[in-house]
Design a protein around this motif. Sequence first.
Motif, PDB file in Angstrom:
ATOM      1  N   ARG A 187       0.839  -1.195   0.000  1.00 18.62           N
ATOM      2  CA  ARG A 187       0.000   0.000   0.000  1.00 18.62           C
ATOM      3  C   ARG A 187       0.872   1.243   0.000  1.00 18.62           C
ATOM      4  O   ARG A 187       1.897   1.323   0.674  1.00 18.62           O
ATOM      5  CB  ARG A 187      -0.896   0.012   1.238  1.00 18.62           C
ATOM      6  CG  ARG A 187      -1.957  -1.065   1.254  1.00 18.62           C
ATOM      7  CD  ARG A 187      -2.815  -0.915   2.494  1.00 18.62           C
ATOM      8  NE  ARG A 187      -3.479   0.382   2.537  1.00 18.62           N
ATOM      9  CZ  ARG A 187      -4.175   0.809   3.587  1.00 18.62           C
ATOM     10  NH1 ARG A 187      -4.267   0.061   4.668  1.00 18.62           N
ATOM     11  NH2 ARG A 187      -4.753   1.987   3.554  1.00 18.62           N
ATOM     12  N   LYS A 188       0.482   2.221  -0.802  1.00 20.77           N
ATOM     13  CA  LYS A 188       1.212   3.476  -0.860  1.00 20.77           C
ATOM     14  C   LYS A 188       0.994   4.266   0.425  1.00 20.77           C
ATOM     15  O   LYS A 188      -0.107   4.328   0.949  1.00 20.77           O
ATOM     16  CB  LYS A 188       0.728   4.300  -2.064  1.00 20.77           C
ATOM     17  CG  LYS A 188       1.451   5.629  -2.231  1.00 20.77           C
ATOM     18  CD  LYS A 188       0.905   6.364  -3.421  1.00 20.77           C
ATOM     19  CE  LYS A 188       1.561   7.725  -3.559  1.00 20.77           C
ATOM     20  NZ  LYS A 188       1.007   8.490  -4.712  1.00 20.77           N
ATOM     21  N   LYS A 189       2.083   4.826   0.969  1.00 26.49           N
ATOM     22  CA  LYS A 189       1.960   5.636   2.179  1.00 26.49           C
ATOM     23  C   LYS A 189       1.095   6.858   1.900  1.00 26.49           C
ATOM     24  O   LYS A 189       1.180   7.473   0.844  1.00 26.49           O
ATOM     25  CB  LYS A 189       3.343   6.085   2.657  1.00 26.49           C
ATOM     26  CG  LYS A 189       4.223   4.968   3.177  1.00 26.49           C
ATOM     27  CD  LYS A 189       5.483   5.562   3.793  1.00 26.49           C
ATOM     28  CE  LYS A 189       6.370   4.472   4.405  1.00 26.49           C
ATOM     29  NZ  LYS A 189       7.016   3.655   3.396  1.00 26.49           N
ATOM     30  N   GLN A 190       0.260   7.215   2.860  1.00 26.06           N
ATOM     31  CA  GLN A 190      -0.590   8.388   2.733  1.00 26.06           C
ATOM     32  C   GLN A 190       0.253   9.646   2.929  1.00 26.06           C
ATOM     33  O   GLN A 190       1.081   9.702   3.834  1.00 26.06           O
ATOM     34  CB  GLN A 190      -1.715   8.340   3.769  1.00 26.06           C
ATOM     35  CG  GLN A 190      -2.737   7.248   3.518  1.00 26.06           C
ATOM     36  CD  GLN A 190      -3.482   7.458   2.216  1.00 26.06           C
ATOM     37  OE1 GLN A 190      -3.885   8.563   1.872  1.00 26.06           O
ATOM     38  NE2 GLN A 190      -3.652   6.380   1.468  1.00 26.06           N
ATOM     39  N   PRO A 191       0.056  10.656   2.075  1.00 26.61           N
ATOM     40  CA  PRO A 191       0.803  11.908   2.254  1.00 26.61           C
ATOM     41  C   PRO A 191       0.502  12.529   3.608  1.00 26.61           C
ATOM     42  O   PRO A 191      -0.590  12.403   4.148  1.00 26.61           O
ATOM     43  CB  PRO A 191       0.274  12.788   1.107  1.00 26.61           C
ATOM     44  CG  PRO A 191      -0.306  11.838   0.112  1.00 26.61           C
ATOM     45  CD  PRO A 191      -0.831  10.695   0.909  1.00 26.61           C
ATOM     46  N   VAL A 248       9.063  13.383   6.198  1.00 25.43           N
ATOM     47  CA  VAL A 248       7.997  13.772   5.270  1.00 25.43           C
ATOM     48  C   VAL A 248       7.605  12.612   4.351  1.00 25.43           C
ATOM     49  O   VAL A 248       6.440  12.475   3.973  1.00 25.43           O
ATOM     50  CB  VAL A 248       8.398  15.016   4.425  1.00 25.43           C
ATOM     51  CG1 VAL A 248       8.409  16.260   5.282  1.00 25.43           C
ATOM     52  CG2 VAL A 248       9.729  14.832   3.721  1.00 25.43           C
ATOM     53  N   GLU A 249       8.563  11.774   4.014  1.00 20.87           N
ATOM     54  CA  GLU A 249       8.250  10.667   3.108  1.00 20.87           C
ATOM     55  C   GLU A 249       7.483   9.553   3.807  1.00 20.87           C
ATOM     56  O   GLU A 249       6.800   8.762   3.160  1.00 20.87           O
ATOM     57  CB  GLU A 249       9.534  10.146   2.466  1.00 20.87           C
ATOM     58  CG  GLU A 249      10.133  11.172   1.492  1.00 20.87           C
ATOM     59  CD  GLU A 249      11.363  10.684   0.773  1.00 20.87           C
ATOM     60  OE1 GLU A 249      12.090   9.842   1.351  1.00 20.87           O
ATOM     61  OE2 GLU A 249      11.610  11.144  -0.354  1.00 20.87           O
ATOM     62  N   SER A 250       7.573   9.510   5.143  1.00 16.35           N
ATOM     63  CA  SER A 250       6.809   8.513   5.894  1.00 16.35           C
ATOM     64  C   SER A 250       5.377   8.974   6.158  1.00 16.35           C
ATOM     65  O   SER A 250       4.522   8.185   6.571  1.00 16.35           O
ATOM     66  CB  SER A 250       7.498   8.234   7.235  1.00 16.35           C
ATOM     67  OG  SER A 250       7.408   9.365   8.091  1.00 16.35           O
ATOM     68  N   GLY A 251       5.115  10.275   5.936  1.00 14.41           N
ATOM     69  CA  GLY A 251       3.788  10.813   6.187  1.00 14.41           C
ATOM     70  C   GLY A 251       3.618  11.403   7.578  1.00 14.41           C
ATOM     71  O   GLY A 251       2.543  11.887   7.917  1.00 14.41           O
ATOM     72  N   GLY A 264       6.302  12.135  -4.169  1.00 15.05           N
ATOM     73  CA  GLY A 264       5.886  11.656  -2.864  1.00 15.05           C
ATOM     74  C   GLY A 264       4.712  12.420  -2.279  1.00 15.05           C
ATOM     75  O   GLY A 264       4.240  12.090  -1.189  1.00 15.05           O
ATOM     76  N   GLU A 265       4.272  13.475  -2.986  1.00 19.48           N
ATOM     77  CA  GLU A 265       3.128  14.289  -2.578  1.00 19.48           C
ATOM     78  C   GLU A 265       3.354  14.981  -1.234  1.00 19.48           C
ATOM     79  O   GLU A 265       2.456  15.052  -0.396  1.00 19.48           O
ATOM     80  CB  GLU A 265       1.844  13.445  -2.545  1.00 19.48           C
ATOM     81  CG  GLU A 265       1.471  12.853  -3.899  1.00 19.48           C
ATOM     82  CD  GLU A 265       0.187  12.049  -3.836  1.00 19.48           C
ATOM     83  OE1 GLU A 265      -0.721  12.434  -3.087  1.00 19.48           O
ATOM     84  OE2 GLU A 265       0.100  11.015  -4.529  1.00 19.48           O
ATOM     85  N   TRP A 266       4.593  15.461  -1.016  1.00 20.70           N
ATOM     86  CA  TRP A 266       4.847  16.306   0.134  1.00 20.70           C
ATOM     87  C   TRP A 266       5.349  17.651  -0.365  1.00 20.70           C
ATOM     88  O   TRP A 266       5.787  17.787  -1.498  1.00 20.70           O
ATOM     89  CB  TRP A 266       5.814  15.667   1.129  1.00 20.70           C
ATOM     90  CG  TRP A 266       7.073  15.069   0.561  1.00 20.70           C
ATOM     91  CD1 TRP A 266       7.238  13.809   0.088  1.00 20.70           C
ATOM     92  CD2 TRP A 266       8.357  15.717   0.438  1.00 20.70           C
ATOM     93  NE1 TRP A 266       8.525  13.620  -0.330  1.00 20.70           N
ATOM     94  CE2 TRP A 266       9.245  14.768  -0.125  1.00 20.70           C
ATOM     95  CE3 TRP A 266       8.838  16.993   0.756  1.00 20.70           C
ATOM     96  CZ2 TRP A 266      10.589  15.061  -0.385  1.00 20.70           C
ATOM     97  CZ3 TRP A 266      10.172  17.286   0.493  1.00 20.70           C
ATOM     98  CH2 TRP A 266      11.025  16.329  -0.073  1.00 20.70           C
ATOM     99  N   ASN A 267       5.241  18.645   0.495  1.00 15.63           N
ATOM    100  CA  ASN A 267       5.535  20.010   0.083  1.00 15.63           C
ATOM    101  C   ASN A 267       6.966  20.402   0.446  1.00 15.63           C
ATOM    102  O   ASN A 267       7.526  19.931   1.435  1.00 15.63           O
ATOM    103  CB  ASN A 267       4.551  20.975   0.737  1.00 15.63           C
ATOM    104  CG  ASN A 267       4.643  22.368   0.134  1.00 15.63           C
ATOM    105  OD1 ASN A 267       5.131  22.555  -0.976  1.00 15.63           O
ATOM    106  ND2 ASN A 267       4.169  23.363   0.874  1.00 15.63           N
ATOM    107  N   LEU A 268       7.526  21.279  -0.370  1.00 11.60           N
ATOM    108  CA  LEU A 268       8.880  21.782  -0.150  1.00 11.60           C
ATOM    109  C   LEU A 268       8.821  23.308  -0.198  1.00 11.60           C
ATOM    110  O   LEU A 268       8.311  23.884  -1.158  1.00 11.60           O
ATOM    111  CB  LEU A 268       9.807  21.250  -1.238  1.00 11.60           C
ATOM    112  CG  LEU A 268      11.283  21.629  -1.163  1.00 11.60           C
ATOM    113  CD1 LEU A 268      11.895  21.176   0.153  1.00 11.60           C
ATOM    114  CD2 LEU A 268      12.042  21.009  -2.341  1.00 11.60           C
ATOM    115  N   VAL A 269       9.349  23.941   0.844  1.00 10.22           N
ATOM    116  CA  VAL A 269       9.283  25.401   0.955  1.00 10.22           C
ATOM    117  C   VAL A 269      10.678  25.954   1.227  1.00 10.22           C
ATOM    118  O   VAL A 269      11.376  25.481   2.131  1.00 10.22           O
ATOM    119  CB  VAL A 269       8.330  25.826   2.103  1.00 10.22           C
ATOM    120  CG1 VAL A 269       8.370  27.337   2.296  1.00 10.22           C
ATOM    121  CG2 VAL A 269       6.899  25.356   1.813  1.00 10.22           C
ATOM    122  N   ALA A 270      11.092  26.943   0.417  1.00 12.52           N
ATOM    123  CA  ALA A 270      12.337  27.681   0.646  1.00 12.52           C
ATOM    124  C   ALA A 270      11.961  29.150   0.749  1.00 12.52           C
ATOM    125  O   ALA A 270      11.521  29.760  -0.235  1.00 12.52           O
ATOM    126  CB  ALA A 270      13.325  27.446  -0.492  1.00 12.52           C
TER     127      ALA A 270
END
Length: 231
Positions: free
Chosen positions: A4-8, A77-80, A110-116
């Motif tokens: 199963r794909k990890k949930q974001p 973040v990749e683990s959710g 991976g459907e997580w956000n990246l902010v700089a």
Amino acid sequence: MSRRKKQPGNPGVVVAYLRVSTDEQAASGAGIEAQRAAIEAEVARRGWVLHGTFTDAGMSGKSITGRPALAEALGTVESGEAGTLIVAKLDRLSRSLLDFAALMKRAQDGEWNLVALDLGIDLSTPAGEFLASVMASAAQWERRIISQRTKDALAAKRAAGVRLGRPSSLPSATRDRIVARRADGQTLRQIASDLNADGVDTSQGGRAWHASTVRAVLLIEDPSRQVRSNA
């Protein structure tokens, strides 16, 4: 059974990443604290929850590898557990455009956000996505430029008569024999067959000559030589 794909993770739950190099630590002890203050102010302004802060002190930004705190932040973040990775400045994350483009792709996949904060990069916004695509295109351009420069440099060395690659361990008598047989008009397969029949060792100590092996010797002797693989 498929995994199963990890949930974001929740994008409002963020992890902060801080970094200073050894030189920066020596120059200013406030480097880490300045980054922390900028991130905490932004987290408060947006109403986010700061899940954790990960710090690499005395680490270079030339590569994203070899940084334990960054690896832990990415794992979070990749683990959710969190949904956003935030840095105060882009160069805290990476000084390499190619590495940063790879991280953006990793975040998008991976459907997580990246902010700089310093450049206004935020993959959750249309403007942030646009900037990410521009930087990815710039990274691709940089990759092609590096490749072309490498090819040009190798061509210049060949033209100057510089031998490339590892020095050949083949006896000079064997090299001279191959060159002479080729000059006499023998094909690569014929030369390889003769060498095998005489039990001549290859440069690696084996006794299995092939047309490609003979061709490699000829190219080492004369990089400008045009040698067809089936001739």
